[in-house]
Scaffold this motif. Sequence first.
Motif, mmCIF file in Angstrom:
data_model
loop_
_atom_site.group_PDB
_atom_site.id
_atom_site.type_symbol
_atom_site.label_atom_id
_atom_site.label_comp_id
_atom_site.label_asym_id
_atom_site.label_seq_id
_atom_site.Cartn_x
_atom_site.Cartn_y
_atom_site.Cartn_z
ATOM 1 N N LEU A 63 43.746 47.233 58.241
ATOM 2 C CA LEU A 63 43.168 46.754 56.725
ATOM 3 C C LEU A 63 41.833 47.034 56.428
ATOM 4 C CD1 LEU A 63 45.044 43.297 57.216
ATOM 5 C CD2 LEU A 63 45.874 45.027 55.806
ATOM 6 N N TYR A 64 40.949 46.984 57.487
ATOM 7 C CA TYR A 64 39.360 47.339 57.069
ATOM 8 C C TYR A 64 39.240 48.764 56.835
ATOM 9 C CZ TYR A 64 34.553 47.789 57.935
ATOM 10 O OH TYR A 64 33.204 48.139 57.844
ATOM 11 N N LYS A 65 39.846 49.566 57.393
ATOM 12 C CA LYS A 65 39.844 51.005 57.164
ATOM 13 C C LYS A 65 40.362 51.515 55.832
ATOM 14 C CE LYS A 65 37.421 52.480 61.181
ATOM 15 N NZ LYS A 65 36.304 52.947 60.990
ATOM 16 N N THR A 66 41.481 50.847 55.427
ATOM 17 C CA THR A 66 41.951 51.110 54.355
ATOM 18 C C THR A 66 41.555 50.277 52.988
ATOM 19 O OG1 THR A 66 44.061 49.612 54.756
ATOM 20 C CG2 THR A 66 44.283 52.005 55.463
ATOM 21 N N ALA A 67 40.549 49.336 53.226
ATOM 22 C CA ALA A 67 40.069 48.606 52.136
ATOM 23 C C ALA A 67 39.751 49.495 51.021
ATOM 24 C CB ALA A 67 39.010 47.806 52.510
ATOM 25 N N ASN A 68 39.980 49.193 49.780
ATOM 26 C CA ASN A 68 39.668 50.067 48.547
ATOM 27 C C ASN A 68 38.333 49.620 48.097
ATOM 28 O OD1 ASN A 68 41.799 51.893 48.818
ATOM 29 N ND2 ASN A 68 42.983 50.264 47.714
ATOM 30 N N ASN A 69 37.850 48.485 48.113
ATOM 31 C CA ASN A 69 36.697 47.783 47.397
ATOM 32 C C ASN A 69 36.015 46.647 48.277
ATOM 33 O OD1 ASN A 69 38.098 45.247 46.412
ATOM 34 N ND2 ASN A 69 39.005 46.801 45.300
ATOM 35 N N PRO A 70 34.922 46.475 47.894
ATOM 36 C CA PRO A 70 34.301 45.379 48.722
ATOM 37 C C PRO A 70 34.941 43.925 48.738
ATOM 38 C CG PRO A 70 32.533 46.418 47.520
ATOM 39 C CD PRO A 70 34.009 47.144 47.178
ATOM 40 N N ILE A 71 35.577 43.600 47.872
ATOM 41 C CA ILE A 71 36.193 42.347 47.615
ATOM 42 C C ILE A 71 37.475 42.463 48.787
ATOM 43 C CG2 ILE A 71 38.263 43.123 46.203
ATOM 44 C CD1 ILE A 71 35.984 39.635 46.105
ATOM 45 N N ASP A 72 37.877 43.393 49.239
ATOM 46 C CA ASP A 72 38.811 43.658 50.204
ATOM 47 C C ASP A 72 38.554 42.960 51.756
ATOM 48 O OD1 ASP A 72 40.786 44.497 48.529
ATOM 49 O OD2 ASP A 72 40.625 46.655 48.972
ATOM 50 N N THR A 73 37.082 42.941 51.687
ATOM 51 C CA THR A 73 36.440 42.597 52.921
ATOM 52 C C THR A 73 35.443 41.203 53.115
ATOM 53 O OG1 THR A 73 34.811 44.135 52.749
ATOM 54 C CG2 THR A 73 36.879 44.872 54.132
ATOM 55 N N THR A 74 35.749 40.531 51.965
ATOM 56 C CA THR A 74 35.010 39.408 51.433
ATOM 57 C C THR A 74 35.696 38.033 51.618
ATOM 58 O OG1 THR A 74 33.676 40.635 49.767
ATOM 59 C CG2 THR A 74 33.600 38.513 49.574
ATOM 60 N N LEU A 75 35.067 37.128 52.492
ATOM 61 C CA LEU A 75 35.475 35.701 52.518
ATOM 62 C C LEU A 75 35.382 35.064 51.096
ATOM 63 C CD1 LEU A 75 36.994 33.756 54.151
ATOM 64 C CD2 LEU A 75 34.611 32.857 55.132
ATOM 65 N N ILE A 76 36.437 34.622 50.616
ATOM 66 C CA ILE A 76 36.550 33.815 49.477
ATOM 67 C C ILE A 76 36.457 32.494 49.752
ATOM 68 C CG2 ILE A 76 37.783 33.364 47.174
ATOM 69 C CD1 ILE A 76 36.632 36.272 47.446
ATOM 70 N N ILE A 77 35.627 31.483 49.100
ATOM 71 C CA ILE A 77 35.565 30.043 49.237
ATOM 72 C C ILE A 77 36.111 29.684 48.099
ATOM 73 C CG2 ILE A 77 33.996 28.226 49.428
ATOM 74 C CD1 ILE A 77 33.661 30.561 51.599
ATOM 75 N N PRO A 78 37.388 28.905 48.374
ATOM 76 C CA PRO A 78 38.426 28.481 47.313
ATOM 77 C C PRO A 78 37.522 27.204 46.594
ATOM 78 C CG PRO A 78 39.103 27.639 49.402
ATOM 79 C CD PRO A 78 38.014 28.638 49.690
ATOM 80 N N MET A 79 37.778 26.959 45.359
ATOM 81 C CA MET A 79 37.396 25.904 44.430
ATOM 82 C C MET A 79 35.984 25.863 43.942
ATOM 83 S SD MET A 79 39.291 22.424 46.378
ATOM 84 C CE MET A 79 38.992 22.884 47.881
ATOM 85 N N LEU A 80 35.545 27.041 44.223
ATOM 86 C CA LEU A 80 33.854 27.444 44.196
ATOM 87 C C LEU A 80 34.250 28.904 43.064
ATOM 88 C CD1 LEU A 80 31.659 26.614 46.978
ATOM 89 C CD2 LEU A 80 32.178 25.034 45.161
ATOM 90 N N LYS A 81 33.526 28.854 41.890
ATOM 91 C CA LYS A 81 33.803 29.656 41.135
ATOM 92 C C LYS A 81 33.370 31.276 41.480
ATOM 93 C CE LYS A 81 33.148 31.010 36.184
ATOM 94 N NZ LYS A 81 32.800 30.640 34.765
ATOM 95 N N ALA B 248 31.809 31.645 44.787
ATOM 96 C CA ALA B 248 31.227 31.794 46.025
ATOM 97 C C ALA B 248 32.261 32.594 47.038
ATOM 98 C CB ALA B 248 31.453 30.248 46.589
ATOM 99 N N SER B 249 31.500 33.738 47.535
ATOM 100 C CA SER B 249 31.930 34.566 48.488
ATOM 101 C C SER B 249 31.054 35.119 49.421
ATOM 102 C CB SER B 249 32.613 35.815 47.868
ATOM 103 O OG SER B 249 31.739 36.254 47.098
ATOM 104 N N ILE B 250 31.535 35.429 50.733
ATOM 105 C CA ILE B 250 30.664 35.972 51.685
ATOM 106 C C ILE B 250 31.180 37.267 51.975
ATOM 107 C CG2 ILE B 250 29.825 35.554 54.036
ATOM 108 C CD1 ILE B 250 30.630 32.528 53.762
ATOM 109 N N PRO B 251 30.482 38.464 51.753
ATOM 110 C CA PRO B 251 30.486 39.757 52.157
ATOM 111 C C PRO B 251 30.597 39.865 53.695
ATOM 112 C CG PRO B 251 28.909 39.879 50.440
ATOM 113 C CD PRO B 251 29.063 38.274 50.971
ATOM 114 N N LEU B 252 31.592 40.122 54.579
ATOM 115 C CA LEU B 252 31.732 40.311 55.851
ATOM 116 C C LEU B 252 31.566 41.681 56.434
ATOM 117 C CD1 LEU B 252 35.020 38.098 56.056
ATOM 118 C CD2 LEU B 252 32.641 37.490 56.421
ATOM 119 N N GLY B 253 31.648 42.783 55.619
ATOM 120 C CA GLY B 253 31.635 43.837 56.032
ATOM 121 C C GLY B 253 32.483 44.188 57.400
#
Length: 287
Positions: free
Chosen positions: A75-93, A95-100
């Motif tokens: 899944l990491y190797k086939t990710a197409n854009n940065p959002i595919d490897t970002t941790l999304i924080i729910p309920m916050l507009k 809020a996200s953490i790039p994981l690389g």
Amino acid sequence: MGGALILSAIGISTLLWADLSNRFVWVVLVVTFLFGAIGWVDDYRKVIEKNSRGLPSRWKYFWQSVFGLGAAIFLYKTANNPIDTTLIIPMLKDASIPLGAGFMILAYLVIVGSSNAVNLTDGLDGLAIMPTVMVGGALGIFCYLSGNVKFAEYLLIPYVPGAGELIVFCGALIGAGLGFLWFNTYPAQVFMGDVGALALGAALGTIAVIVRQEIVLFIMGGVFVMETLSVVIQVASFKLTGRRVFRMAPIHHHFELKGWPEPRVIVRFWIITVVLVLIGLATLKLR
């Protein structure tokens, strides 16, 4: 070993109706059946060969790690854009953490952890399968919305092209799970075994990773989390202090020993799951 029936129904239905050119469909299918194979070996040794140990824990965890890490790397190797490897924080507009590369660690932990959590929950008739069906159905909604650019943009969730096709898998999981529950409800005529529990847990974890909703899975699968934590707390407490926090772990056995009839424990855990799934779905708008 009744879980083999669930996996057969899911596999046949998905292969018949899903777009087989979709990489997400294959990732989830392969992970599901590889984890199911681990459970199959364990169940076969216990049921057919009458070996009470089954597959030793170290080998079970080794192969879970191999398959879970393999899926994470893919899944990491086939990710197409940065959002595919970002941790999304729910309920916050926003809020996200790039994981690389750290995404692979998170994905591995979610897949393997979810697999074992469902397996620990599978201790009473129907206790594991109904929460699995409910969480799987909710994840199917996330898949459909994440795979539609307009819905994803409106709801401020990650747009994951192709994720919508996983609703076929989730629909198959719901149908197979309910069909199984017909015979697994108290008093059970058939049991899931590790072949079903390990596979279904891994499937839920993989889908949550694909649609970037790991934290929401943690919320909706609160019963699975509670069962797992009860085992961790019990073992840690006994090794450190020599005392037990619960009468027995996983926690559903604790309530049984307190005098709750088995059906009461099961239905109340189902009710908790319904509430938690609704909270998880509510995160779609609470941003």
